[in-house]
Design a protein around this motif. Structure first.
Motif, PDB file in Angstrom:
ATOM      1  N   GLY A  98       0.817  -1.213   0.000  1.00 32.29           N
ATOM      2  CA  GLY A  98       0.000   0.000   0.000  1.00 32.29           C
ATOM      3  C   GLY A  98       0.848   1.260   0.000  1.00 32.29           C
ATOM      4  O   GLY A  98       0.538   2.237  -0.702  1.00 32.29           O
ATOM      5  N   SER A  99       1.933   1.246   0.750  1.00 27.09           N
ATOM      6  CA  SER A  99       2.815   2.415   0.782  1.00 27.09           C
ATOM      7  C   SER A  99       3.468   2.654  -0.574  1.00 27.09           C
ATOM      8  O   SER A  99       3.524   3.786  -1.058  1.00 27.09           O
ATOM      9  CB  SER A  99       3.896   2.238   1.851  1.00 27.09           C
ATOM     10  OG  SER A  99       3.312   2.145   3.124  1.00 27.09           O
ATOM     11  N   MET A 103       2.783   5.939  -2.895  1.00 29.70           N
ATOM     12  CA  MET A 103       3.914   6.795  -3.291  1.00 29.70           C
ATOM     13  C   MET A 103       4.061   6.871  -4.806  1.00 29.70           C
ATOM     14  O   MET A 103       4.327   7.939  -5.351  1.00 29.70           O
ATOM     15  CB  MET A 103       5.207   6.288  -2.652  1.00 29.70           C
ATOM     16  CG  MET A 103       5.275   6.563  -1.164  1.00 29.70           C
ATOM     17  SD  MET A 103       6.856   6.177  -0.440  1.00 29.70           S
ATOM     18  CE  MET A 103       6.845   4.408  -0.495  1.00 29.70           C
ATOM     19  N   THR A 104       3.875   5.753  -5.503  1.00 27.24           N
ATOM     20  CA  THR A 104       4.008   5.799  -6.958  1.00 27.24           C
ATOM     21  C   THR A 104       2.823   6.511  -7.586  1.00 27.24           C
ATOM     22  O   THR A 104       2.995   7.223  -8.576  1.00 27.24           O
ATOM     23  CB  THR A 104       4.146   4.391  -7.555  1.00 27.24           C
ATOM     24  OG1 THR A 104       3.044   3.599  -7.145  1.00 27.24           O
ATOM     25  CG2 THR A 104       5.445   3.750  -7.127  1.00 27.24           C
ATOM     26  N   LYS A 109       0.893  11.606 -10.502  1.00 25.29           N
ATOM     27  CA  LYS A 109       0.104  12.832 -10.598  1.00 25.29           C
ATOM     28  C   LYS A 109       1.025  14.047 -10.547  1.00 25.29           C
ATOM     29  O   LYS A 109       0.816  15.017 -11.261  1.00 25.29           O
ATOM     30  CB  LYS A 109      -0.898  12.887  -9.448  1.00 25.29           C
ATOM     31  CG  LYS A 109      -1.829  14.070  -9.534  1.00 25.29           C
ATOM     32  CD  LYS A 109      -2.892  14.017  -8.466  1.00 25.29           C
ATOM     33  CE  LYS A 109      -3.801  15.214  -8.622  1.00 25.29           C
ATOM     34  NZ  LYS A 109      -4.851  15.236  -7.628  1.00 25.29           N
ATOM     35  N   HIS A 110       2.048  13.992  -9.723  1.00 27.42           N
ATOM     36  CA  HIS A 110       2.980  15.111  -9.594  1.00 27.42           C
ATOM     37  C   HIS A 110       3.760  15.323 -10.890  1.00 27.42           C
ATOM     38  O   HIS A 110       4.022  16.448 -11.281  1.00 27.42           O
ATOM     39  CB  HIS A 110       3.942  14.848  -8.432  1.00 27.42           C
ATOM     40  CG  HIS A 110       4.906  15.950  -8.171  1.00 27.42           C
ATOM     41  ND1 HIS A 110       4.504  17.164  -7.684  1.00 27.42           N
ATOM     42  CD2 HIS A 110       6.242  16.034  -8.352  1.00 27.42           C
ATOM     43  CE1 HIS A 110       5.561  17.956  -7.562  1.00 27.42           C
ATOM     44  NE2 HIS A 110       6.627  17.284  -7.963  1.00 27.42           N
TER      45      HIS A 110
END
Length: 130
Positions: A98-99, A103-104, A109-110
């Motif tokens: 999940g982490s 993060m990916t 989106k960034h």
């Protein structure tokens, strides 16, 4: 009698704990070396690091959590212990996956916002502000 053997096990130098600690440090240093000192692709680096993490978790269960120690527990108690270990492994896997997923997804989106504007987008933005 069982109490005397349990008391006698706690005397002396804790070699099992020292070996577990040293092996944990070695696995951590290997993971660091793979991440910083090799030219492998990111995918292979992550696979190797997750492999070392799995080995280190198993090592700590064996060396520090006393999973393999025999006791006079009933069959039901040992089944409950195995169930607890499997549930803890499931929770750990969900947290790690999940982490990584969060993060990916956040970076994806960034990265879209960091794309350079084309000439048409820049001119369009200027016309709107007037």
């Amino acid at each position: 009698m069982a109490n005397k053997t349990a008391v006698n096990e706690h005397h002396g130098f804790p070699w099992k704990h020292l070996i577990g600690f040293v092996l944990s440090i070695v696995l951590t240093l290997f993971a660091l070396w793979v991440a910083l000192g090799t030219d492998l692709s990111l995918t292979w680096i992550l696979i190797i690091i997750f492999g070392f993490a799995f080995l280190q978790a198993a090592l700590q269960l064996l060396m520090f959590m006393h999973v393999t120690e025999n006791s006079t527990k009933s069959n039901l108690t040992s089944r409950v212990q195995i169930g607890n270990i499997l549930f803890a492994a499931f929770v750990a896997i969900v947290i790690v996956i999940g982490s990584v997923w969060v993060m990916t997804a956040g970076h994806a989106k960034h990265d879209k916002h960091d794309e350079p504007k084309t000439e048409n987008q820049e001119n369009h933005g200027e016309h709107e502000s007037h």
